[in-house]
Motif scaffolding. Structure first.
Motif, PDB file in Angstrom:
ATOM      1  N   PRO A   1       0.746  -1.174  -0.310  1.00  0.00           N
ATOM      2  CA  PRO A   1       0.500  -0.490   0.620  1.00  0.00           C
ATOM      3  C   PRO A   1       0.504   1.196  -0.410  1.00  0.00           C
ATOM      4  CG  PRO A   1      -0.757  -1.783   1.521  1.00  0.00           C
ATOM      5  CD  PRO A   1       0.698  -2.210   0.914  1.00  0.00           C
ATOM      6  N   GLY A   2       0.499   2.174  -0.923  1.00  0.00           N
ATOM      7  CA  GLY A   2       0.595   3.401  -0.807  1.00  0.00           C
ATOM      8  C   GLY A   2       2.015   3.380  -2.002  1.00  0.00           C
ATOM      9  N   THR A   3       2.941   4.958  -2.166  1.00  0.00           N
ATOM     10  CA  THR A   3       3.639   4.988  -3.531  1.00  0.00           C
ATOM     11  C   THR A   3       5.663   4.867  -2.930  1.00  0.00           C
ATOM     12  OG1 THR A   3       2.039   6.256  -4.160  1.00  0.00           O
ATOM     13  CG2 THR A   3       4.413   6.936  -5.343  1.00  0.00           C
ATOM     14  N   THR A   4       6.096   3.440  -3.723  1.00  0.00           N
ATOM     15  CA  THR A   4       6.846   3.232  -3.689  1.00  0.00           C
ATOM     16  C   THR A   4       7.243   3.510  -5.154  1.00  0.00           C
ATOM     17  OG1 THR A   4       6.874   1.294  -2.368  1.00  0.00           O
ATOM     18  CG2 THR A   4       8.640   1.683  -3.815  1.00  0.00           C
TER      19      THR A   4
ATOM     20  N   VAL B   1      11.528  -3.340 -18.714  1.00  0.00           N
ATOM     21  CA  VAL B   1      10.095  -2.231 -18.713  1.00  0.00           C
ATOM     22  C   VAL B   1       9.373  -3.872 -19.424  1.00  0.00           C
ATOM     23  CG1 VAL B   1       9.385  -1.223 -20.749  1.00  0.00           C
ATOM     24  CG2 VAL B   1      11.395  -0.147 -20.392  1.00  0.00           C
ATOM     25  N   ASP B   2       9.166  -4.806 -19.546  1.00  0.00           N
ATOM     26  CA  ASP B   2       7.891  -5.959 -20.408  1.00  0.00           C
ATOM     27  C   ASP B   2       8.158  -6.294 -18.480  1.00  0.00           C
ATOM     28  OD1 ASP B   2       8.712  -8.804 -21.600  1.00  0.00           O
ATOM     29  OD2 ASP B   2       7.811  -7.413 -21.813  1.00  0.00           O
ATOM     30  N   VAL B   3       8.880  -6.166 -18.012  1.00  0.00           N
ATOM     31  CA  VAL B   3       8.220  -7.020 -16.449  1.00  0.00           C
ATOM     32  C   VAL B   3       7.428  -6.183 -15.700  1.00  0.00           C
ATOM     33  CG1 VAL B   3       9.008  -7.155 -14.027  1.00  0.00           C
ATOM     34  CG2 VAL B   3      10.346  -8.522 -15.887  1.00  0.00           C
ATOM     35  N   ALA B   4       7.359  -4.446 -15.819  1.00  0.00           N
ATOM     36  CA  ALA B   4       6.499  -3.951 -15.249  1.00  0.00           C
ATOM     37  C   ALA B   4       4.968  -4.070 -16.743  1.00  0.00           C
ATOM     38  CB  ALA B   4       7.610  -1.951 -15.485  1.00  0.00           C
ATOM     39  N   ASN B   5       5.463  -3.799 -17.898  1.00  0.00           N
ATOM     40  CA  ASN B   5       4.377  -4.206 -19.047  1.00  0.00           C
ATOM     41  C   ASN B   5       3.573  -5.125 -18.562  1.00  0.00           C
ATOM     42  OD1 ASN B   5       5.785  -1.671 -19.633  1.00  0.00           O
ATOM     43  ND2 ASN B   5       6.486  -3.083 -22.278  1.00  0.00           N
TER      44      ASN B   5
ATOM     45  N   VAL C   1      -1.729  -7.165 -15.612  1.00  0.00           N
ATOM     46  CA  VAL C   1      -2.498  -7.933 -14.916  1.00  0.00           C
ATOM     47  C   VAL C   1      -3.333  -7.455 -13.943  1.00  0.00           C
ATOM     48  CG1 VAL C   1      -1.380 -10.216 -14.994  1.00  0.00           C
ATOM     49  CG2 VAL C   1      -0.526  -8.972 -13.158  1.00  0.00           C
ATOM     50  N   GLY C   2      -3.190  -5.733 -13.811  1.00  0.00           N
ATOM     51  CA  GLY C   2      -3.944  -4.741 -12.967  1.00  0.00           C
ATOM     52  C   GLY C   2      -3.249  -4.053 -11.629  1.00  0.00           C
ATOM     53  N   ALA C   3      -1.517  -3.920 -12.004  1.00  0.00           N
ATOM     54  CA  ALA C   3      -0.637  -3.051 -10.905  1.00  0.00           C
ATOM     55  C   ALA C   3      -0.709  -1.774 -11.271  1.00  0.00           C
ATOM     56  CB  ALA C   3       1.113  -3.842 -11.189  1.00  0.00           C
ATOM     57  N   ASP C   4       0.562  -0.645 -11.289  1.00  0.00           N
ATOM     58  CA  ASP C   4      -0.034   0.759 -11.766  1.00  0.00           C
ATOM     59  C   ASP C   4       1.506   1.171 -10.627  1.00  0.00           C
ATOM     60  OD1 ASP C   4      -1.091   3.174  -9.650  1.00  0.00           O
ATOM     61  OD2 ASP C   4      -0.119   3.040 -11.260  1.00  0.00           O
ATOM     62  N   ILE C   5       2.879   0.116 -12.054  1.00  0.00           N
ATOM     63  CA  ILE C   5       3.884   1.386 -12.450  1.00  0.00           C
ATOM     64  C   ILE C   5       3.825   2.031 -12.829  1.00  0.00           C
ATOM     65  CG2 ILE C   5       5.742  -0.091 -12.273  1.00  0.00           C
ATOM     66  CD1 ILE C   5       4.288  -2.787 -12.118  1.00  0.00           C
ATOM     67  N   VAL C   6       4.506   3.112 -13.170  1.00  0.00           N
ATOM     68  CA  VAL C   6       5.233   4.330 -13.921  1.00  0.00           C
ATOM     69  C   VAL C   6       6.458   4.331 -13.637  1.00  0.00           C
ATOM     70  CG1 VAL C   6       4.082   6.704 -14.657  1.00  0.00           C
ATOM     71  CG2 VAL C   6       2.514   5.574 -13.450  1.00  0.00           C
ATOM     72  N   GLY C   7       6.897   4.616 -14.628  1.00  0.00           N
ATOM     73  CA  GLY C   7       7.967   5.179 -14.941  1.00  0.00           C
ATOM     74  C   GLY C   7       9.012   3.992 -15.559  1.00  0.00           C
ATOM     75  N   ALA C   8       9.390   2.995 -15.733  1.00  0.00           N
ATOM     76  CA  ALA C   8       9.870   2.146 -16.350  1.00  0.00           C
ATOM     77  C   ALA C   8      10.597   1.881 -17.542  1.00  0.00           C
ATOM     78  CB  ALA C   8       9.789   0.257 -16.795  1.00  0.00           C
TER      79      ALA C   8
ATOM     80  N   ASN D   1       2.807   2.505  -7.534  1.00  0.00           N
ATOM     81  CA  ASN D   1       1.539   2.258  -6.643  1.00  0.00           C
ATOM     82  C   ASN D   1       1.303   1.205  -6.332  1.00  0.00           C
ATOM     83  OD1 ASN D   1       1.266   5.704  -6.353  1.00  0.00           O
ATOM     84  ND2 ASN D   1       1.477   5.303  -8.977  1.00  0.00           N
ATOM     85  N   GLY D   2       1.140   0.951  -4.754  1.00  0.00           N
ATOM     86  CA  GLY D   2       1.060  -0.793  -4.346  1.00  0.00           C
ATOM     87  C   GLY D   2      -0.717  -0.835  -5.118  1.00  0.00           C
ATOM     88  N   VAL D   3      -1.373  -2.088  -5.453  1.00  0.00           N
ATOM     89  CA  VAL D   3      -2.653  -2.634  -5.659  1.00  0.00           C
ATOM     90  C   VAL D   3      -2.905  -3.616  -4.460  1.00  0.00           C
ATOM     91  CG1 VAL D   3      -2.530  -1.726  -8.158  1.00  0.00           C
ATOM     92  CG2 VAL D   3      -1.288  -3.992  -7.431  1.00  0.00           C
ATOM     93  N   LYS D   4      -3.976  -3.673  -4.356  1.00  0.00           N
ATOM     94  CA  LYS D   4      -4.283  -4.587  -3.549  1.00  0.00           C
ATOM     95  C   LYS D   4      -3.959  -6.241  -3.701  1.00  0.00           C
ATOM     96  CE  LYS D   4      -8.450  -2.738   0.013  1.00  0.00           C
ATOM     97  NZ  LYS D   4      -6.867  -2.218   0.286  1.00  0.00           N
ATOM     98  N   SER D   5      -4.358  -6.585  -5.274  1.00  0.00           N
ATOM     99  CA  SER D   5      -4.302  -7.643  -5.479  1.00  0.00           C
ATOM    100  C   SER D   5      -4.490  -7.559  -7.612  1.00  0.00           C
ATOM    101  CB  SER D   5      -5.742  -8.598  -5.320  1.00  0.00           C
ATOM    102  OG  SER D   5      -6.584  -8.230  -5.872  1.00  0.00           O
ATOM    103  N   LEU D   6      -4.005  -8.511  -7.562  1.00  0.00           N
ATOM    104  CA  LEU D   6      -3.550  -9.010  -9.593  1.00  0.00           C
ATOM    105  C   LEU D   6      -4.320  -9.491 -10.016  1.00  0.00           C
ATOM    106  CD1 LEU D   6       0.501  -9.225  -9.244  1.00  0.00           C
ATOM    107  CD2 LEU D   6      -1.141  -6.588  -9.676  1.00  0.00           C
ATOM    108  N   LYS D   7      -4.928  -9.166 -11.409  1.00  0.00           N
ATOM    109  CA  LYS D   7      -6.239  -9.834 -11.883  1.00  0.00           C
ATOM    110  C   LYS D   7      -5.636 -11.771 -12.528  1.00  0.00           C
ATOM    111  CE  LYS D   7      -6.069  -6.636 -15.058  1.00  0.00           C
ATOM    112  NZ  LYS D   7      -6.625  -5.793 -16.061  1.00  0.00           N
ATOM    113  N   LYS D   8      -6.336 -11.768 -12.488  1.00  0.00           N
ATOM    114  CA  LYS D   8      -6.201 -13.679 -12.488  1.00  0.00           C
ATOM    115  C   LYS D   8      -6.512 -13.754 -13.885  1.00  0.00           C
ATOM    116  CE  LYS D   8      -8.662 -15.042  -8.454  1.00  0.00           C
ATOM    117  NZ  LYS D   8      -9.752 -15.911  -7.923  1.00  0.00           N
TER     118      LYS D   8
END
Ligand code: EPZ
Length: 423
Positions: free
Chosen positions: A178-181, A193-197, A202-209, A217-224
């Motif tokens: 939770p929060g911004t790392t 970049v491919d890992v971030a993509n 699957v629902g993460a929130d990663i900017v700037g790779a 920006n941490g998310v609660k869970s990722l999509k199945k």
């Protein structure tokens, strides 16, 4: 054990298709642990490093099926342990990516301490720096890395060294926090970049790779039940570009991303090679002896260290003197002794190698010391007069899928034999 029998005086010509990137597939397979369900990955290379990582994931309770040659269906719904088998993980460096995923999913994890290897010590202090900033305690005694946290917290992490592994591992660890790392002084390689993509798919929130700063920006869970295709392999592509140039060939390389190759393309053109890029293809032709150049390996977008040894082959037969400075790894010139056995004239002093180009190389028994050196020695043997036997090819199989088949498609005479088999 096996060896390659390679006949020289080869001029490569034809078309070759590039597979998925080993250095993207490994962390993305580890990243599927963050998904409490099924993930399908396409364009996964069929190489021994991937097999080894899948074996380790199975030990954690993950179910993996290779439904087609390049497709993995990974079910990480239930994990039965956070302790990966130390004997398997200590032999296989990329298993450290499991730490980031296990921390991200369960707040703890344990893998064997990865050893150094032929190219250098390969420390992990920057991985640990990030994990501790996120609220973990790290125990590196007894030949393992055991990480645990009471409560993961978002952090700001400034890496002292640009590290592909540390960048990726801390993206994995922070994706669900939770929060911004924020990560500074990060690696920008295409596989980062491919890992971030993948994670964003699957629902993460990663900017700037791909830039100097990555915000997670941490998310609660990722999509199945998502599907993702691995990025084409920048290093396999570069290996075949250099092979085409070294053998004065005419090769069309397909399923690649030309802009990932910019630093190599610039150097090849500088040496006199014709390189024409279009969409997802690169056409490499060369019909003359090349002029030398000087190269310093650097983090992306600089010249990739993983193409340093193949480039050394090109410089060893150029018309003049070229210099390579290896700035990433402390000992990545073992292949030089093998090239000198073939008649090259190369001298090494610390992190610099001086290549006095020769007109001809001559076949001989040679030995791979790591996967990229092995690929480079195939190129040298294709150029040499006569035949060569290349030993320790298990290194090559770690990162190149049936490399001899792709070279055969381009006209090479190369056979995989048992090591004891007489010629
Ligand atoms: C990845 O290794 C690649 N491996 C390597 O490719 C590649 O050579 C390397 O990145 C550089 O591009 C995989 O992706 C599986 P680093 P990695 O951390 O992550 C220092 C191949 O042939 N460092 O970017 O281990 C380190 O000593 C392989 O496919 C620290 O000091 O490399 C080195 O000098 C070989 N502390 C530099 O950073 C750390 O905690 C770059 O290493 C980590 C690294």
């Amino acid at each position: 054990m096996e060896k390659f029998l390679i006949y020289g005086n080869t001029r490569l010509s034809g078309e070759v298709s590039i597979g998925g990137a080993k250095n993207a597939a490994l962390p993305i397979i580890a990243a599927t642990l963050l998904v409490k369900g099924v993930t399908t990955l396409n364009n996964v290379p069929d190489i021994s490093d991937i097999e080894n990582l899948c074996e380790i994931l199975e030990c954690l309770g993950v179910h993996i099926q290779r439904t087609e040659q390049h497709t993995l269906v990974i079910d990480a719904t239930r994990l039965k342990t956070t302790h990966a088998p130390l004997d398997l993980t200590s032999r296989f460096r990329a298993s450290y990516y499991l730490l980031g995923s296990l921390i991200g999913r369960l707040g703890k994890g344990e893998v064997g301490m990865p050893g150094g290897c032929a190219i250098g010590q390969r420390p992990i202090d920057q991985h640990i720096k990030g994990f501790e900033a996120l609220g973990c305690t790290v125990d590196t005694t007894h030949g393992k890395i055991a990480v645990k946290s009471k409560k993961l917290e978002a952090a700001t992490i400034y890496f002292d060294v640009v590290s592909v592994g540390a960048t990726i591992n801390n993206i994995l660890a922070a994706a669900l926090v939770p929060g911004t790392t924020t990560l500074y002084n990060v690696a920008k390689e295409p596989h980062v970049v491919d890992v971030a993509n993948f994670l964003n798919s699957v629902g993460a929130d990663i900017v700037g790779a791909g830039t100097d700063q990555i915000i997670i920006n941490g998310v609660k869970s990722l999509k199945k039940n998502c599907t993702y295709s691995i990025v084409p392999d920048q290093i396999e592509c570069g290996t075949f570009m250099i092979a085409a140039a070294a053998t004065h060939g005419d090769v069309l390389i397909k399923n690649c991303i030309p802009e990932h190759m910019d630093s190599l393309t610039a150097k090849l053109i500088e040496m006199g090679v014709t390189v024409e890029s279009e969409n997802d293809t690169i056409h490499v032709t060369c019909n003359k002896r090349l002029t030398p150049t000087n190269i310093t390996t650097l983090p992306y977008p600089g010249f990739p260290t993983d193409l340093q040894s193949p480039m050394g082959v090109l410089l060893s037969i150029a018309d003049g003197t070229g210099i390579i400075t290896e700035s990433v790894w402390e000992s990545r010139f073992q292949y030089v002794d093998e090239l000198n056995k073939l008649g090259a004239d190369i001298s090494v002093s610390n992190s610099t190698a001086v290549f006095n180009g020769v007109e001809k190389l001559y076949g001989a028994p040679i030995y791979a010391s790591d996967l990229r050196a092995g690929a480079a020695l195939i190129i040298a043997a294709l150029v040499a007069t006569g035949y060569s036997e290349l030993y320790n090819i298990h290194y090559i199989d770690r990162g190149y899928e049936r490399i001899e088949e792709k070279f055969k498609q381009l006209g090479a005479r190369i056979e995989r034999l048992d090591e004891e088999e007489e010629i």
